[in-house]
Design a protein around this motif. Structure first.
Motif, PDB file in Angstrom:
ATOM      1  N   LYS A  77      24.222 -12.620  -1.255  1.00 28.35           N
ATOM      2  CA  LYS A  77      23.923 -11.607  -0.237  1.00 28.35           C
ATOM      3  C   LYS A  77      24.824 -10.384  -0.350  1.00 28.35           C
ATOM      4  N   ARG A  78      25.869 -10.483  -1.140  1.00 26.31           N
ATOM      5  CA  ARG A  78      26.748  -9.323  -1.337  1.00 26.31           C
ATOM      6  C   ARG A  78      26.272  -8.435  -2.486  1.00 26.31           C
ATOM      7  N   GLU A  79      25.243  -8.882  -3.203  1.00 27.39           N
ATOM      8  CA  GLU A  79      24.682  -8.083  -4.290  1.00 27.39           C
ATOM      9  C   GLU A  79      23.725  -7.042  -3.699  1.00 27.39           C
ATOM     10  N   PRO A  80      24.072  -5.756  -3.802  1.00 22.49           N
ATOM     11  CA  PRO A  80      23.271  -4.725  -3.121  1.00 22.49           C
ATOM     12  C   PRO A  80      22.040  -4.257  -3.895  1.00 22.49           C
ATOM     13  N   ILE A  81      21.935  -4.575  -5.169  1.00 22.06           N
ATOM     14  CA  ILE A  81      20.869  -4.021  -5.999  1.00 22.06           C
ATOM     15  C   ILE A  81      19.521  -4.644  -5.623  1.00 22.06           C
ATOM     16  N   THR A  82      18.502  -3.804  -5.533  1.00 18.35           N
ATOM     17  CA  THR A  82      17.140  -4.253  -5.250  1.00 18.35           C
ATOM     18  C   THR A  82      16.189  -3.676  -6.298  1.00 18.35           C
ATOM     19  N   PHE A  83      14.979  -4.170  -6.309  1.00 17.65           N
ATOM     20  CA  PHE A  83      13.941  -3.621  -7.188  1.00 17.65           C
ATOM     21  C   PHE A  83      12.621  -3.663  -6.438  1.00 17.65           C
ATOM     22  N   GLY A  84      11.664  -2.863  -6.900  1.00 14.67           N
ATOM     23  CA  GLY A  84      10.342  -2.827  -6.278  1.00 14.67           C
ATOM     24  C   GLY A  84       9.412  -3.827  -6.938  1.00 14.67           C
ATOM     25  N   GLN A  85       8.811  -4.716  -6.131  1.00 12.65           N
ATOM     26  CA  GLN A  85       7.902  -5.736  -6.653  1.00 12.65           C
ATOM     27  C   GLN A  85       6.485  -5.433  -6.175  1.00 12.65           C
ATOM     28  N   ARG A  86       5.573  -5.340  -7.127  1.00 15.18           N
ATOM     29  CA  ARG A  86       4.207  -4.906  -6.820  1.00 15.18           C
ATOM     30  C   ARG A  86       3.368  -6.039  -6.243  1.00 15.18           C
ATOM     31  N   PHE A  87       2.503  -5.672  -5.287  1.00 12.43           N
ATOM     32  CA  PHE A  87       1.577  -6.646  -4.703  1.00 12.43           C
ATOM     33  C   PHE A  87       0.218  -5.996  -4.495  1.00 12.43           C
ATOM     34  N   TRP A  88      -0.789  -6.859  -4.290  1.00 12.61           N
ATOM     35  CA  TRP A  88      -2.152  -6.422  -3.990  1.00 12.61           C
ATOM     36  C   TRP A  88      -2.662  -7.206  -2.790  1.00 12.61           C
ATOM     37  N   ILE A  89      -3.479  -6.544  -1.950  1.00 11.82           N
ATOM     38  CA  ILE A  89      -4.066  -7.188  -0.775  1.00 11.82           C
ATOM     39  C   ILE A  89      -5.541  -6.805  -0.685  1.00 11.82           C
ATOM     40  N   ASN A  90      -6.391  -7.799  -0.419  1.00 12.39           N
ATOM     41  CA  ASN A  90      -7.821  -7.580  -0.242  1.00 12.39           C
ATOM     42  C   ASN A  90      -8.248  -8.212   1.085  1.00 12.39           C
ATOM     43  N   GLU A  91      -8.675  -7.373   2.039  1.00 11.33           N
ATOM     44  CA  GLU A  91      -9.095  -7.842   3.358  1.00 11.33           C
ATOM     45  C   GLU A  91     -10.605  -8.034   3.465  1.00 11.33           C
ATOM     46  N   GLN A  92     -11.314  -7.882   2.346  1.00 10.03           N
ATOM     47  CA  GLN A  92     -12.774  -7.840   2.365  1.00 10.03           C
ATOM     48  C   GLN A  92     -13.402  -9.041   3.081  1.00 10.03           C
ATOM     49  N   TYR A  93     -12.850 -10.225   2.902  1.00  6.87           N
ATOM     50  CA  TYR A  93     -13.497 -11.427   3.429  1.00  6.87           C
ATOM     51  C   TYR A  93     -12.762 -12.028   4.618  1.00  6.87           C
ATOM     52  N   TRP A  94     -11.677 -11.445   5.014  1.00  8.89           N
ATOM     53  CA  TRP A  94     -10.814 -12.056   6.015  1.00  8.89           C
ATOM     54  C   TRP A  94     -11.495 -12.114   7.378  1.00  8.89           C
ATOM     55  N   GLN A  95     -11.584 -13.296   7.931  1.00 11.01           N
ATOM     56  CA  GLN A  95     -12.112 -13.487   9.280  1.00 11.01           C
ATOM     57  C   GLN A  95     -10.932 -13.430  10.249  1.00 11.01           C
ATOM     58  N   LYS A  96     -10.696 -12.213  10.755  1.00  9.84           N
ATOM     59  CA  LYS A  96      -9.554 -11.993  11.639  1.00  9.84           C
ATOM     60  C   LYS A  96      -9.835 -12.623  13.009  1.00  9.84           C
ATOM     61  N   PRO A  97      -8.802 -13.022  13.717  1.00 11.36           N
ATOM     62  CA  PRO A  97      -7.397 -12.991  13.300  1.00 11.36           C
ATOM     63  C   PRO A  97      -6.898 -14.311  12.740  1.00 11.36           C
ATOM     64  N   GLY A  98      -7.728 -15.367  12.817  1.00 14.64           N
ATOM     65  CA  GLY A  98      -7.204 -16.697  12.507  1.00 14.64           C
ATOM     66  C   GLY A  98      -7.495 -17.204  11.114  1.00 14.64           C
ATOM     67  N   GLY A  99      -8.145 -16.385  10.269  1.00 13.81           N
ATOM     68  CA  GLY A  99      -8.507 -16.842   8.936  1.00 13.81           C
ATOM     69  C   GLY A  99      -7.299 -17.168   8.070  1.00 13.81           C
ATOM     70  N   PRO A 100      -7.477 -17.994   7.051  1.00  9.92           N
ATOM     71  CA  PRO A 100      -6.364 -18.399   6.191  1.00  9.92           C
ATOM     72  C   PRO A 100      -5.919 -17.276   5.265  1.00  9.92           C
ATOM     73  N   VAL A 101      -4.816 -17.521   4.571  1.00 13.09           N
ATOM     74  CA  VAL A 101      -4.278 -16.588   3.584  1.00 13.09           C
ATOM     75  C   VAL A 101      -4.251 -17.299   2.238  1.00 13.09           C
ATOM     76  N   PHE A 102      -4.894 -16.709   1.244  1.00 15.45           N
ATOM     77  CA  PHE A 102      -4.881 -17.250  -0.112  1.00 15.45           C
ATOM     78  C   PHE A 102      -3.960 -16.385  -0.969  1.00 15.45           C
ATOM     79  N   LEU A 103      -2.910 -16.985  -1.446  1.00 14.13           N
ATOM     80  CA  LEU A 103      -1.899 -16.282  -2.239  1.00 14.13           C
ATOM     81  C   LEU A 103      -2.106 -16.580  -3.712  1.00 14.13           C
ATOM     82  N   TYR A 104      -2.340 -15.530  -4.509  1.00 15.28           N
ATOM     83  CA  TYR A 104      -2.435 -15.655  -5.956  1.00 15.28           C
ATOM     84  C   TYR A 104      -1.093 -15.259  -6.546  1.00 15.28           C
ATOM     85  N   ILE A 105      -0.507 -16.153  -7.330  1.00 17.92           N
ATOM     86  CA  ILE A 105       0.847 -15.955  -7.849  1.00 17.92           C
ATOM     87  C   ILE A 105       0.793 -15.407  -9.269  1.00 17.92           C
TER      88      ILE A 105
END
Length: 512
Positions: A77-105
């Motif tokens: 936690k004393r290491e201050p260096i960070t980097f930007g990590q890219r992500f993608w999100i698709n809400e096309q099929y999401w049944q809000k608000p209680g729908g599940p979350v599918f995480l692709y790694i």
């Protein structure tokens, strides 16, 4: 059901080569990924046009791409260096608000928007109303700083750090959308990310409810002789167009090349197989053998991808064609066709060039992954696909010593250190007996990597599916009309298991 009711090309999986440090396999992988991406984006563009002309309720929801700031070292936690990590999100099929979350790694290559647009997990998201999210692996693609490939920073490239990245991303998505405990998380991954999916569930069961782990080599192994045993079996398997005659021809052809190299007839080998330069010594000869073997290894691992010529049946057609001459002559034809299709004038067999490329710390683009993955094999997994076993169809000159030497030459990592790292990985995660729950391991028996995965049910909630006649991560591709019955059935089992998990999560939430 495919994306928007239409089968969508071929999916940009994290279909990593996980291969030896020879060039042809990496070129095959890049071409597979490139052609898949082109097909997906072309099909998605067509479907977006269809949606724009349809009912407003089917309006296209634009994807979200962003970057999350991650600590370079989650464990200091004393290491201050960070980097930007890219992500993608698709809400096309999401049944809000209680729908599940599918995480692709993501894994050891660049991730793109295709990770939330196409594939069986996307079909499942459409079926079960899930929010689709994906995270690119640290130090790959665009998730890397300009100085990220330097040795001092590569120490922070590990599966443990990657799992901690997933924890941070889980927290980010939860806050962004105000998710609650009834938003059930299920993660998906194939190949090395398939291992990460299983390990994410194993190490962080309070965050992810279940995992589908495809073609995942969860057992690290230094000397992976089993890889080429499966290659040999596949080349002789009529289910995928192989035959005993094909395997015998491959063995004879490589025996001839082996004999030429051992007798120092390197000029003939370089000329016959279009080497970019002269073979200067043993190391270059070994590279030439490895590059030739890669053509067959790639055809087996990516069999039936329909993205380049090298499927098992195509190679075996060449290797059993007596009109082309001896098995050695047929191997020359196979190599020439490979170069033509890959649009390469020659094969770079220079060991010196290989070391120079692996030592380069210049971040040149989103396709950087060669140096990083070799580092991970040296520090975590091994996975060296050797040919020292008598069942290997290639040459015993492709050995463990040459693989370990690369770790020493490039990173200064000694062979004993590599073995210690492999042992630690297996102790830390449990190898092929991880003792997790709600993990489904899916493998194809043509895939050489299946021998390092979980192939039989370990418990009532740690399950396995072995698909007859399919290769690496085949189940993760979108459903296609010509899919074999075994693959169709496997996808139905996966879908049924996901449905069972979601029902169980709902019951557990109601009871809490």
């Amino acid at each position: 059901m495919a994306l928007w009711g239409v089968s969508v090309g071929l999916m940009l999986l994290s279909l990593q080569s996980l291969a030896l440090a020879s060039k042809n396999f990496w070129l095959i992988q890049q071409r597979v990924l490139q052609l898949r991406e082109e097909r997906i984006l072309k099909e998605v563009s067509r479907q977006q046009q269809q949606l724009s002309q349809g009912p407003a309720s089917l309006k296209w929801q634009p994807l979200q791409m962003g970057y999350i700031r991650q600590p370079l070292d989650h464990f200091n936690k004393r290491e201050p260096i960070t980097f930007g990590q890219r992500f993608w999100i698709n809400e096309q099929y999401w049944q809000k608000p209680g729908g599940p979350v599918f995480l692709y790694i993501g894994g050891e290559s660049a991730l793109s928007q295709s990770s939330v647009l196409s594939g069986h997990h996307v079909e499942l998201a459409q079926k079960y109303g899930a929010l689709l999210v994906s995270l690119e692996h640290r130090f790959y693609g665009r998730s890397i700083n300009l100085d990220g490939l330097q040795d001092k920073n590569l120490q922070f490239l590990s599966s443990q750090q990657a799992l901690s990245d997933l924890v941070s991303f889980h927290h980010y998505v939860t806050q962004k959308y105000g998710l609650m405990s009834n938003n059930t998380w299920i993660c998906f991954g194939g190949s090395y990310p398939g291992s990460l999916a299983a390990w994410f569930r194993l190490k962080f069961p309070h965050l992810v409810f279940a995992a589908v782990s495809s073609s995942a080599p969860v057992r690290a192994q230094l000397d992976f002789t089993g890889y080429n045993k499966v290659v040999a079996a596949s080349l002789s398997n009529p289910v995928v167009g192989g035959s005993k005659e094909c395997l015998a021809a491959v063995v004879k052809a490589f025996g001839a090349v082996d004999g030429l190299i051992r007798s120092r007839q390197l000029t003939k080998v370089a000329r016959d197989f279009h080497s970019c330069g002269a073979l200067e010594g043993d190391e270059d000869g070994f590279q030439a053998l490895s590059n030739l073997a890669d053509i067959f290894m790639g055809a087996v691992q990516y069999n039936d991808e329909s993205v380049y010529w090298g499927a098992v049946d195509g190679l075996c057609d060449i290797m059993t064609n007596h009109t082309l001459g001896t098995p050695y002559d047929r191997l020359i034809v196979a190599n020439k066709l490979f170069l033509n299709v890959m649009e390469l004038p020659c094969t770079d067999n220079s060991y010196a060039d290989l070391l120079e490329e692996l030592r380069s710390t210049v971040v040149s683009g989103s396709n950087d992954f060669f140096r990083q993955w070799i580092f991970q094999t040296c520090t975590e997994f091994g996975y060296y696909q050797t040919c020292e076993d008598s069942e290997c169809p290639f040459s015993q000159l492709i050995n463990l010593t040459s693989s370990l030497e690369i770790c020493k030459e490039v990173f200064g990592i000694s062979p004993p250190s590599i073995q210690d790292a492999v042992s630690f990985t297996n102790d830390y995660y449990g190898a092929d007996h991880p003792k997790a729950s709600r993990v489904l391991f899916v493998n194809g028996d043509i895939d050489p990597w299946h021998v390092l995965s979980v192939l039989k049910n370990q418990s009532s909630s740690e399950l396995a599916i072995l698909i007859h006649g399919t290769a690496h991560c085949a189940n993760m591709n979108p459903s296609m009309p010509g899919d074999p019955a075994s693959l169709v059935q496997a996808r139905e089992q996966i879908s049924s298991q996901v449905a069972d998990w979601l029902k169980l999560a709902g019951k557990m939430h109601q009871g809490s």
